[in-house]
Design an enzyme around this catalytic site. Structure first.
Site, PDB file in Angstrom:
ATOM      1  N   LEU A 187      38.645  32.013  41.436  1.00 59.11           N
ATOM      2  CA  LEU A 187      37.943  32.914  42.336  1.00 59.11           C
ATOM      3  C   LEU A 187      38.191  32.516  43.784  1.00 59.11           C
ATOM      4  CD1 LEU A 187      35.872  35.107  43.117  1.00 59.11           C
ATOM      5  CD2 LEU A 187      34.072  33.401  42.700  1.00 59.11           C
ATOM      6  N   HIS A 188      38.603  33.469  44.600  1.00 58.88           N
ATOM      7  CA  HIS A 188      38.765  33.230  46.025  1.00 58.88           C
ATOM      8  C   HIS A 188      38.516  34.521  46.793  1.00 58.88           C
ATOM      9  CE1 HIS A 188      42.806  34.233  44.492  1.00 58.88           C
ATOM     10  NE2 HIS A 188      43.108  34.693  45.706  1.00 58.88           N
ATOM     11  N   VAL A 189      37.865  34.347  47.925  1.00 64.56           N
ATOM     12  CA  VAL A 189      37.571  35.465  48.808  1.00 64.56           C
ATOM     13  C   VAL A 189      38.422  35.303  50.056  1.00 64.56           C
ATOM     14  CG1 VAL A 189      35.783  36.515  50.257  1.00 64.56           C
ATOM     15  CG2 VAL A 189      35.242  35.823  47.925  1.00 64.56           C
TER      16      VAL A 189
END
Length: 139
Positions: A96-98
């Site tokens: 998960l990465h924003v």
């Protein structure tokens, strides 16, 4: 997780220009930025997608994203920011990465045909990381 590039960055096994180093999350400059200052925010625990992030961690995680968005304006003089996450499709690293990307009017970002802008040097990338990190640590 073994073999995860972002987990390696979190553990300090792979170099990155860190912007944020919190107990629950790490943020660092994207190595292929849309614009200079383009930052990736990742949870320290390996979750593949936003759907996998426990509900109790969503608020704290996105508080970091909000702070990064504000830092784009205060530290880099951006007019605003683009905040986005891919879930599986177009997710180049399955952690998960924003993406938090500084934006300005007429910056050339149109739809999903995004130009990439490289840093002139490692020193320039380090300077951008320091500016954003400093802005995050101000009261």
């Amino acid at each position: 997780m073994s073999g995860c590039v972002f987990c390696e960055i979190i553990r300090g096994e792979r170099p990155a220009h860190r912007v944020l180093d919190a107990p629950d999350a790490v943020a660092f400059l994207d190595t292929r930025p849309l614009f200079k200052g383009h930052t990736l925010l990742v949870p320290r625990t390996h979750y593949e997608t936003l759907v996998d992030l426990p509900e109790t961690e969503i608020g704290p995680f996105f508080t970091h994203a909000r702070m990064l968005a504000a830092a784009m304006e205060t530290a880099l003089g951006a007019a605003g920011s683009f905040v986005a996450a891919n879930n599986r499709i177009s997710q180049s690293v399955p952690h998960l990465h924003v993406h938090v990307v500084p934006r300005n009017p007429k910056d050339g970002l149109r739809g999903f045909f995004w130009p990439r802008h490289k840093y002139a040097s490692e020193a320039e990338a380090a300077e951008y990381a320091e500016r954003l990190s400093t802005a995050l640590n101000q009261p």
